[in-house]
Motif scaffolding. Structure first.
Motif, PDB file in Angstrom:
ATOM      1  N   THR A  17      30.679 -26.882  14.013  1.00 21.57           N
ATOM      2  CA  THR A  17      31.383 -26.930  12.743  1.00 21.57           C
ATOM      3  C   THR A  17      31.443 -28.356  12.212  1.00 21.57           C
ATOM      4  O   THR A  17      31.908 -29.262  12.888  1.00 21.57           O
ATOM      5  N   CYS A  18      30.960 -28.538  11.008  1.00 24.28           N
ATOM      6  CA  CYS A  18      30.987 -29.864  10.400  1.00 24.28           C
ATOM      7  C   CYS A  18      32.429 -30.243  10.073  1.00 24.28           C
ATOM      8  O   CYS A  18      33.141 -29.480   9.434  1.00 24.28           O
ATOM      9  N   PRO A  19      32.863 -31.427  10.523  1.00 23.74           N
ATOM     10  CA  PRO A  19      34.259 -31.823  10.284  1.00 23.74           C
ATOM     11  C   PRO A  19      34.544 -32.113   8.811  1.00 23.74           C
ATOM     12  O   PRO A  19      35.687 -32.176   8.396  1.00 23.74           O
ATOM     13  N   GLN A  20      33.503 -32.280   8.028  1.00 22.79           N
ATOM     14  CA  GLN A  20      33.723 -32.646   6.626  1.00 22.79           C
ATOM     15  C   GLN A  20      33.688 -31.443   5.680  1.00 22.79           C
ATOM     16  O   GLN A  20      34.543 -31.294   4.830  1.00 22.79           O
ATOM     17  N   CYS A  21      32.680 -30.556   5.872  1.00 19.64           N
ATOM     18  CA  CYS A  21      32.546 -29.459   4.915  1.00 19.64           C
ATOM     19  C   CYS A  21      32.668 -28.085   5.568  1.00 19.64           C
ATOM     20  O   CYS A  21      32.720 -27.075   4.884  1.00 19.64           O
ATOM     21  N   GLY A  22      32.696 -28.037   6.889  1.00 22.37           N
ATOM     22  CA  GLY A  22      32.926 -26.764   7.570  1.00 22.37           C
ATOM     23  C   GLY A  22      31.677 -25.933   7.804  1.00 22.37           C
ATOM     24  O   GLY A  22      31.758 -24.838   8.355  1.00 22.37           O
ATOM     25  N   ARG A  39      22.983 -33.721  12.108  1.00 24.02           N
ATOM     26  CA  ARG A  39      23.215 -34.068  10.712  1.00 24.02           C
ATOM     27  C   ARG A  39      23.485 -32.769   9.962  1.00 24.02           C
ATOM     28  O   ARG A  39      22.690 -31.831  10.032  1.00 24.02           O
ATOM     29  N   CYS A  40      24.596 -32.738   9.281  1.00 22.28           N
ATOM     30  CA  CYS A  40      25.014 -31.522   8.577  1.00 22.28           C
ATOM     31  C   CYS A  40      23.975 -31.117   7.537  1.00 22.28           C
ATOM     32  O   CYS A  40      23.471 -31.952   6.788  1.00 22.28           O
ATOM     33  N   CYS A  41      23.685 -29.805   7.505  1.00 24.00           N
ATOM     34  CA  CYS A  41      22.672 -29.311   6.570  1.00 24.00           C
ATOM     35  C   CYS A  41      23.214 -29.263   5.142  1.00 24.00           C
ATOM     36  O   CYS A  41      22.460 -29.174   4.190  1.00 24.00           O
ATOM     37  N   GLN A  42      24.523 -29.331   5.004  1.00 26.12           N
ATOM     38  CA  GLN A  42      25.132 -29.242   3.674  1.00 26.12           C
ATOM     39  C   GLN A  42      25.459 -30.618   3.095  1.00 26.12           C
ATOM     40  O   GLN A  42      24.960 -31.000   2.061  1.00 26.12           O
ATOM     41  N   CYS A  43      26.271 -31.374   3.821  1.00 21.67           N
ATOM     42  CA  CYS A  43      26.764 -32.632   3.250  1.00 21.67           C
ATOM     43  C   CYS A  43      26.104 -33.854   3.871  1.00 21.67           C
ATOM     44  O   CYS A  43      26.431 -34.981   3.536  1.00 21.67           O
ATOM     45  N   LYS A  44      25.176 -33.624   4.835  1.00 22.38           N
ATOM     46  CA  LYS A  44      24.400 -34.702   5.464  1.00 22.38           C
ATOM     47  C   LYS A  44      25.226 -35.641   6.351  1.00 22.38           C
ATOM     48  O   LYS A  44      24.767 -36.715   6.722  1.00 22.38           O
TER      49      LYS A  44
HETATM   50 ZN    ZN Z   1      28.968 -30.950   6.353  1.00 25.38          ZN
END
Ligand code: ZN
Length: 117
Positions: free
Chosen positions: A91-96, A72-77
């Motif tokens: 690398t998160c595909p949504q926010c990088g 689970r992304c630490c930035q955008c969840k």
């Molecule tokens: Zn993210």
């Protein structure tokens, strides 16, 4: 090759279970391993063969099931599965965002079932 020590650890558990259930011949075991546990099925199979030769457990059939990594992304969840070659830098595909994600699955390493008689 850390599979040898993994196999040793698993065999200890199996021996205990077999003694508890009064069985001596091991037929098959199913092992569930997360992608992040980085177990090489062929290497684990070889380690088992080496460790069980000339024992009642010789000839055991090994089944392996791999569980993909989910974080689970630490930035955008966003929950996502990192691509195979991006397993350390996810690398998160949504926010990088690349680091600090929460690991939801992928570190598992356990015996799901033992078949013996
Ligand atoms: Zn993210």
């Amino acid at each position: 090759m850390h599979e040898l020590s993994i196999a040793e650890g698993l065999l200890d558990i199996i021996k205990e279970e077999m003694a508890k259930n009064n069985v001596t011949k091991l037929l098959s075991i199913k092992i569930v391993h997360g992608q992040m546990a980085s177990v090489v099925p062929e290497a684990l199979d070889m380690a088992f063969k080496a460790l069980t030769v000339d024992t009642p457990m010789e000839g055991v059939r090994l089944e392996m099931e791999e569980i993909p990594t989910r974080v689970r992304c630490c930035q955008c969840k966003l929950e996502f599965s990192p691509v195979e070659d991006d397993i350390y830098l996810m690398t998160c595909p949504q926010c990088g965002a690349e680091l600090g994600h929460e690991i939801l699955s992928g570190k598992e390493l356990y015996i799901e079932s033992i078949e013996a008689e």
